[in-house]
Design a protein around this motif. Structure first.
Motif, PDB file in Angstrom:
ATOM      1  N   THR A  18       0.811  -1.224   0.000  1.00 46.47           N
ATOM      2  CA  THR A  18       0.000   0.000   0.000  1.00 46.47           C
ATOM      3  C   THR A  18       0.840   1.268   0.000  1.00 46.47           C
ATOM      4  OG1 THR A  18      -0.117  -0.084   2.425  1.00 46.47           O
ATOM      5  CG2 THR A  18      -1.888  -1.169   1.190  1.00 46.47           C
ATOM      6  N   ASN A 115      -7.847  -0.643  -2.747  1.00 46.62           N
ATOM      7  CA  ASN A 115      -7.143   0.360  -1.964  1.00 46.62           C
ATOM      8  C   ASN A 115      -8.082   1.398  -1.359  1.00 46.62           C
ATOM      9  OD1 ASN A 115      -4.621  -0.767  -2.497  1.00 46.62           O
ATOM     10  ND2 ASN A 115      -4.406   0.365  -4.429  1.00 46.62           N
ATOM     11  N   TRP A 118      -9.805   1.447   3.912  1.00 44.33           N
ATOM     12  CA  TRP A 118      -8.697   1.727   4.827  1.00 44.33           C
ATOM     13  C   TRP A 118      -9.089   1.483   6.276  1.00 44.33           C
ATOM     14  CZ3 TRP A 118      -4.203   2.518   2.430  1.00 44.33           C
ATOM     15  CH2 TRP A 118      -4.235   2.939   1.093  1.00 44.33           C
ATOM     16  N   ARG A 124      -6.980   7.165   3.460  1.00 39.45           N
ATOM     17  CA  ARG A 124      -5.576   6.921   3.109  1.00 39.45           C
ATOM     18  C   ARG A 124      -4.644   7.850   3.858  1.00 39.45           C
ATOM     19  NH1 ARG A 124      -3.226   6.456  -3.057  1.00 39.45           N
ATOM     20  NH2 ARG A 124      -1.029   6.372  -2.521  1.00 39.45           N
ATOM     21  N   GLU A 128      -1.463   6.591   6.148  1.00 34.48           N
ATOM     22  CA  GLU A 128      -0.076   6.947   5.882  1.00 34.48           C
ATOM     23  C   GLU A 128       0.511   7.787   7.016  1.00 34.48           C
ATOM     24  OE1 GLU A 128       0.351   8.675   2.067  1.00 34.48           O
ATOM     25  OE2 GLU A 128      -0.113   6.808   0.998  1.00 34.48           O
TER      26      GLU A 128
END
Length: 568
Positions: A18, A115, A118, A124, A128
């Motif tokens: 990812t 993707n 999450w 996302r 991150e």
């Protein structure tokens, strides 16, 4: 005046995980370090109408094989295979997610690589950010809170909020991740035998905690890892060269895996299933850096369905599944005058030697080891007799049957595993004092059980080297014989045992006895000078000071063996 900057919205995503990067250079560096592939011969299933015979294959190395030659300079030269015979019954037939066989050459169902999900993160950016602060930067809690407060203040005028309200919110979100590694669990064992009158030894009253992960879930996780797609080896086989001789390379090309497939093939319901041997290993170790000289007893697991190349590459093919207990003898009572005089805060931290040779303590230590292994591996037992549907690295589903494979351990560990007296062989009945005379039979689970019923413990120990008090953990599992599963320890028995501890030591003692201590040492010094004078050569390590170093590692022994062969 500060220079104005803009955020780069163009991202380069990694197709293997990812992670994403702002430049192609960053993506390439990440891919080379985290997803580097090693050279191997990929698995290609044979045609189903040729499974019972010989399948001719082209086993030439791929065009890019030269890129990986430097990674394994000691690897054996490539052997060209002339033919390959797959097992006709346990042939790992691909299925769909309902367990129904699929037509030949059918593409597998795609892995779920969406993707946009999450969870448990809000998106996302939150994922991150959590990965950056917790894993990469390892920022302290105080700094995380400060960063989130500044972030919230900057977004307040726009009505926005940061991804996390506080550092605790971020930690709770990370803990709520449901995918990834199998979680650790803990159970405890305690002595339950007869207790002596008076003061009770501390080891009898202690609770011994064992930390472990479910090996069944770990085995399924390994098989479901698409990273092993090109290192997947699911069918027992027999490889032959152009002369018709057997060629042994990966685990599935050996005799043991074929024998296990024959045993499972006796049940008609297992036709088309896939046998998955699980390889184990354990060894005590002491960690002194940042731990205060603590002893650890890790237990490892690997899968025989993974090729040797991937197993050596350390890409989650060998994983720790447990930390076993290491019972020690302690002082008996806190009222011991010596402990009170020493003013120690915790008497349990003071080890004693009173019970080191106590038969009751030794029996408890042996049983603790085997009971722990039996409890840890019990989740594998249903899958050893009834096939289970599992997704494999190539994307296909297959019916899987597990079996306990080789157990890799040094000799003290082998004696403990097989229940033999130290000094005896764990695989045959030969005594170390009589190795050249007579024919010595092999040890088996059935033979050991018969001997325990027929002889008293003293006779078993003195004449056959068997501890009647040890019941191997393999007795709880089908098709498992610990004497058959014990694998030779290349490091301790060959490299360091035969060469370092036997040959090198024997040469030194021989020179001393034959020529005297002074002359013998002079000859040894001359040997050291010859070793130091070895010229440089690719793959040959130099020893400028000879072989006189105190602590030998396995690499030291292997490198010195090459130098000795070079001089011979």
């Amino acid at each position: 005046m500060p220079r104005s900057t803009t955020y780069n919205s163009l991202r380069f995503d990694c197709k293997h995980c990812t992670r994403s990067f702002s430049t192609q250079g960053g993506l390439k560096k990440h891919r080379n370090s985290a997803h580097k592939q090693t050279h191997h011969v990929p698995f290609s299933p044979p045609a189903r109408d040729t499974l019972s015979g010989l399948t001719i294959r082209d086993n030439k190395p791929p065009e890019d094989a030269h890129e990986f030659e430097g990674d394994h300079p000691e690897a054996a030269p490539h052997t060209v295979l002339e033919s390959r015979q797959y097992h006709p019954i346990l042939n790992a037939v691909p299925c769909d997610q309902d367990g129904k066989p699929v037509p030949e050459d059918s593409p597998p169902a795609p892995f779920n690589t969406q993707n946009n999900d999450w969870k448990p993160f809000s998106g996302r950016i939150a994922f991150e950010l959590g990965e950056f602060l917790y894993k990469e930067e390892q920022m302290s809690q105080r700094k995380i809170n400060k960063l989130l407060e500044l972030w919230a203040a900057s977004l307040l005028e726009h009505g926005g909020t940061p991804p996390f309200a506080s550092q605790q919110h971020m930690y709770d979100t990370i803990d709520a991740i449901s995918v990834g590694d199998v979680p650790w669990s803990t159970f405890s064992l305690k002595y339950s035998g007869e207790v002596p009158d008076g003061t009770i030894p501390s080891w009898m009253a202690a609770d011994y905690e064992i930390h472990f992960r479910d090996p069944h879930l770990l085995a399924r996780q390994q098989l479901n890892n698409p990273g092993f797609k090109d290192g997947f080896d699911p069918i027992p086989r027999r490889d032959f060269d152009c002369k018709g001789d057997r060629v042994y390379n990966d685990f599935m090309s050996g005799n043991w895996s074929w024998k296990q497939a024959d045993l499972l093939a006796q049940d008609e319901n297992n036709c088309g299933a896939m046998v998955v041997p699980l390889i184990f290993g354990s060894d005590k170790t002491t960690v002194s850096v940042a731990t205060g000289q603590n002893d650890y007893y890790p237990l490892y697991m690997s899968s025989g369905a993974i090729t040797n190349t991937y197993r050596r590459a350390h890409c989650d093919s060998v994983i720790p599944i447990a930390f076993l207990a290491t019972p020690k003898c302690m002082y008996q009572s806190f009222s011991d005058p010596e402990i009170l005089d020493a003013k120690l805060p915790d008497y349990s931290a003071v080890a004693g030697r009173k019970y080191d040779k106590d038969p009751v303590f030794q029996k408890f230590r042996w049983q603790l080891f085997h009971k722990s292994l039996a409890f840890i591996l019990q989740s594998l037992k249903p899958g050893m007799t009834e096939k289970q549907l599992v997704r494999c690295p190539d994307g296909h589903f297959r019916h899987v049957l597990y079996c306990l494979g080789p157990y890799i351990a040094d000799y003290p560990e082998q004696a403990l595993l097989t229940g033999i007296v130290s000094g005896w062989c764990p695989k045959c009945l030969a005594c170390k004092k009589d190795l050249d005379h007579g024919t010595h039979g092999r040890r088996t689970r059935e033979l050991t059980d018969l001997m325990i019923e027929a002889y008293d413990p003293s006779t078993l120990r003195e004449k056959y080297g068997i501890h009647a008090d040890i019941i191997p953990f393999t007795n709880d599992f089908p098709r498992a014989d610990i004497h058959e599963l014990i694998a030779p320890d290349l490091l301790h028995q060959i490299i360091k045992g035969t060469f370092k501890d036997h040959l090198v030591t024997w040469v030194g003692e021989y020179l001393t006895i034959t020529h005297g201590e002074a002359t013998g040492n002079a000859i040894l010094d001359d040997i050291d000078r010859r070793i130091a004078a070895a010229p440089p050569f690719p793959g040959l390590r130099r020893f400028p000071e000879g072989r006189r170093f105190k602590q030998w590692t396995g690499d030291d022994s292997k490198a010195l063996m090459k130098v000795c062969i070079y001089h011979l």
